[in-house]
Design an enzyme around this catalytic site. Structure first.
Site, PDB file in Angstrom:
ATOM      1  N   GLU A 179     -21.399  40.231  46.450  1.00  0.00           N
ATOM      2  CA  GLU A 179     -21.050  41.110  47.578  1.00  0.00           C
ATOM      3  C   GLU A 179     -19.681  41.744  47.366  1.00  0.00           C
ATOM      4  O   GLU A 179     -18.740  41.546  48.151  1.00  0.00           O
ATOM      5  CB  GLU A 179     -21.111  40.333  48.901  1.00  0.00           C
ATOM      6  CG  GLU A 179     -22.530  39.873  49.217  1.00  0.00           C
ATOM      7  CD  GLU A 179     -22.698  39.265  50.609  1.00  0.00           C
ATOM      8  OE1 GLU A 179     -21.714  38.793  51.178  1.00  0.00           O
ATOM      9  OE2 GLU A 179     -23.838  39.268  51.120  1.00  0.00           O
ATOM     10  N   GLU A 373     -30.480  37.639  48.149  1.00  0.00           N
ATOM     11  CA  GLU A 373     -30.205  36.885  49.385  1.00  0.00           C
ATOM     12  C   GLU A 373     -30.950  37.525  50.533  1.00  0.00           C
ATOM     13  O   GLU A 373     -30.950  38.750  50.681  1.00  0.00           O
ATOM     14  CB  GLU A 373     -28.716  36.901  49.752  1.00  0.00           C
ATOM     15  CG  GLU A 373     -27.847  36.028  48.913  1.00  0.00           C
ATOM     16  CD  GLU A 373     -26.408  35.984  49.405  1.00  0.00           C
ATOM     17  OE1 GLU A 373     -26.192  36.041  50.631  1.00  0.00           O
ATOM     18  OE2 GLU A 373     -25.517  35.898  48.548  1.00  0.00           O
TER      19      GLU A 373
HETATM   20  C1  BG6 Z   1     -23.624  36.371  52.160  1.00  0.00           C
HETATM   21  C2  BG6 Z   1     -22.952  35.506  51.155  1.00  0.00           C
HETATM   22  O1  BG6 Z   1     -22.616  37.091  52.803  1.00  0.00           O
HETATM   23  O2  BG6 Z   1     -24.329  35.817  53.218  1.00  0.00           O
HETATM   24  C3  BG6 Z   1     -23.303  34.039  51.229  1.00  0.00           C
HETATM   25  O3  BG6 Z   1     -23.122  35.975  49.843  1.00  0.00           O
HETATM   26  C4  BG6 Z   1     -23.474  33.658  52.682  1.00  0.00           C
HETATM   27  O4  BG6 Z   1     -22.299  33.320  50.580  1.00  0.00           O
HETATM   28  C5  BG6 Z   1     -24.659  34.450  53.238  1.00  0.00           C
HETATM   29  O5  BG6 Z   1     -23.609  32.305  52.905  1.00  0.00           O
HETATM   30  C6  BG6 Z   1     -25.037  34.090  54.659  1.00  0.00           C
HETATM   31  O6  BG6 Z   1     -23.940  34.171  55.492  1.00  0.00           O
HETATM   32  P1  BG6 Z   1     -23.492  32.976  56.419  1.00  0.00           P
HETATM   33  O7  BG6 Z   1     -22.196  33.410  56.947  1.00  0.00           O
HETATM   34  O8  BG6 Z   1     -24.533  32.834  57.449  1.00  0.00           O
HETATM   35  O9  BG6 Z   1     -23.379  31.797  55.530  1.00  0.00           O
END
Ligand code: BG6
Length: 483
Positions: A179, A373
């Site tokens: 990111e 993701e």
């Molecule tokens: C992304 C990141 O922003 O979202 C991860 O690459 C992160 O590291 C994921 O965990 C989900 O976000 P969160 O804040 O719910 O953990």
């Protein structure tokens, strides 16, 4: 609903959110090891840090995380049981170079990842590796100012040469910075930037961005030189921004918001600073210091694929009254979209947005995409029989996989899908254990209690069927309402 042959189904984790063992076997402190849970977390993530060692009165979730460091065999066996074709994970830079500026790497750190990759390969799981997922050795933050300093490019090159030469026969898919656009939103978390009062933050952030872009291009060059079969991608926190209305001012604002994020990928995938960014820099009086050769390097070493995360779409308005109705959403400020629901953490749920975002990225870059993701952060509770019926997660994922399938029908080239937090881990934005994404529950809680025991949720068997049928299982699945 058959997905392409060799589609990489799997899950994703990151070193700092899963491994724990934050000082074991020679590892140095990572930037994220200084991000506490609790009320000061957000300020630290934004660059407000006054100390370079953990404070005894605070709790730091990365220190223990879910102990993947000691339990990776058990966890990988569970991933294999689900039929994973790929696991996305990151290497912790400070395990390999504890301070970041040493000449020799830490052999124990290298050995750990050798063992993890070997374990994955035993089951035929392809490792997909992020070189930097929100971590910089603290020594580089304290003594060099992290990515604001050009020297970081050299330290990163040394790290990349070390890991790629060591693992190139085991790891084919790499991504440079997780990111990368997070640098503009949470500069300490994204790039280890700490600010002092009165500094021109924008100037520093753009300079740091330039250094990361140069370092990323060098990483592509190094990887291709070591092994021309390697596939090196960038990684964007993606999501289309919708205008709240068809008022041209709203549409223009949405375009500008999208471009703040595309800026990075335009450079990494097209090889040059885009015109709109040059105009913006000029208007803001920002001058980026470049070195001779930078422009050619960026042009000649573009990425092979675009990795991206997608959780929510974004929405923006120019109307001050509408701007009062903001909601959370992976730290990207966004107006509450009246047509969509939100998760328990206020993140907009918009499966169609995934299809739109994938099409938008593919139209723009014409490069293979990899969804690295996606997922639903939710509270999970054990029912009377001790099981976790996470139907809401199954519903979220089903709708997103359907949208992903639609984008493939649209002609988007998609390499794979690694859903986020395939095993519960620490949340990056909130530092909580309570915000769970996994198919596997981890008995670990925000008050520090828990045994770290792993337990399958209902979504575990569901995902196993999705993978075994290469997506077809979704076709006849009934619609489940998200809680
Ligand atoms: C992304 C990141 O922003 O979202 C991860 O690459 C992160 O590291 C994921 O965990 C989900 O976000 P969160 O804040 O719910 O953990």
């Amino acid at each position: 609903m058959q997905f392409p042959k060799n589609f990489l189904w799997g899950g994703a984790i990151a070193a700092n959110q899963a491994e724990g063992a934050y000082l074991s076997d020679g590892k140095g402190l990572s930037s994220v090891d200084l991000i506490p849970s609790g009320s000061t977390r957000r300020a630290v993530m934004k660059g407000d840090l006054s100390h370079y060692e953990p404070l005894p009165e605070l709790t730091y979730p990365s220190h223990d995380a879910i102990d993947f460091y000691h339990r990776y065999k058990e966890d990988i066996a569970l991933f294999a049981e689900m039929g994973f074709k790929a696991l996305r994970l990151s290497i912790s830079w400070a395990r390999i170079f504890p301070n970041g500026d040493e000449e020799q790497p830490n052999e124990q750190g290298l050995k750990f990842y050798d063992d993890v990759f070997d374990e994955l390969l035993t089951y035929g799981i392809e490792p997909v590796v992020t070189m930097a997922h929100f971590d910089v050795p603290v020594h580089l933050v304290e003594h060099y100012g992290s990515w604001r300093n050009r020297k970081m490019v050299t330290f990163f090159e040394q790290y990349v040469k070390t890991i790629v030469s060591r693992y190139h026969s085991k790891v084919r898919y790499w991504m440079t910075f997780n990111e990368i656009n997070m640098l503009f939103h949470l500069p300490y978390m994204g790039a280890g930037l700490v600010f002092v009062e009165g500094e021109n933050r924008q100037q520093i952030q753009y300079q740091a961005a330039h250094h990361q872009l140069v370092a990323s291009a060098r990483a592509v060059e190094i990887a291709h030189t070591i092994n021309s079969d390697l596939q090196v991608g960038c990684m964007l926190a993606a999501a289309m921004t919708y205008p709240y209305t068809c008022n041209p001012d709203d549409v223009e604002k949405a375009m500008e918001r999208d471009r703040e994020n595309f800026f990075f990928i335009d450079v990494q995938a097209r090889g040059a600073y885009p015109g709109y960014a040059l105009r913006q820099l000029k208007d803001a009086g920002i001058e980026i210091q470049m070195e001779p050769g930078d422009i050619e390097l960026l042009r000649n070493h573009t990425v092979d694929f675009i990795g991206f995360s997608y959780y929510s779409s974004r929405c923006i308005s120019t109307d001050p009254e509408i701007l009062n109705k903001m909601t959370a959403g992976n730290v990207f400020p966004t107006v509450k979209n009246p047509y969509l629901n939100q998760s328990e953490w206020g993140w907009t749920i918009d499966p169609k947005g995934l299809r739109l975002t994938a099409n938008q990225l593919y139209d723009r870059y014409q490069l293979p995409l990899f969804i690295v993701e996606n997922g639903l952060g939710a509270f999970d509770e054990l029912d009377g029989e001790g099981n976790i019926q996470d139907d809401y997660r199954i519903a979220y994922l089903t709708d997103h996989i359907r949208a992903m399938y639609e984008s493939i029908q649209d002609g988007v080239e998609l390499i794979g899908y690694t859903s986020w937090g395939c095993i519960d881990l620490v949340s990056a934005s909130s530092g909580e254990y309570a915000k769970r994404y996994g198919y596997i529950y981890v008995d670990r809680h925000d008050d520090g209690s828990g045994t770290n025991r792993r337990q399958k949720k209902a979504s575990f068997d569901w995902y196993k069927k999705v993978i075994a049928s290469n997506g077809a299982f979704i076709e006849n699945q009934k619609h489940i309402k998200i809680k």
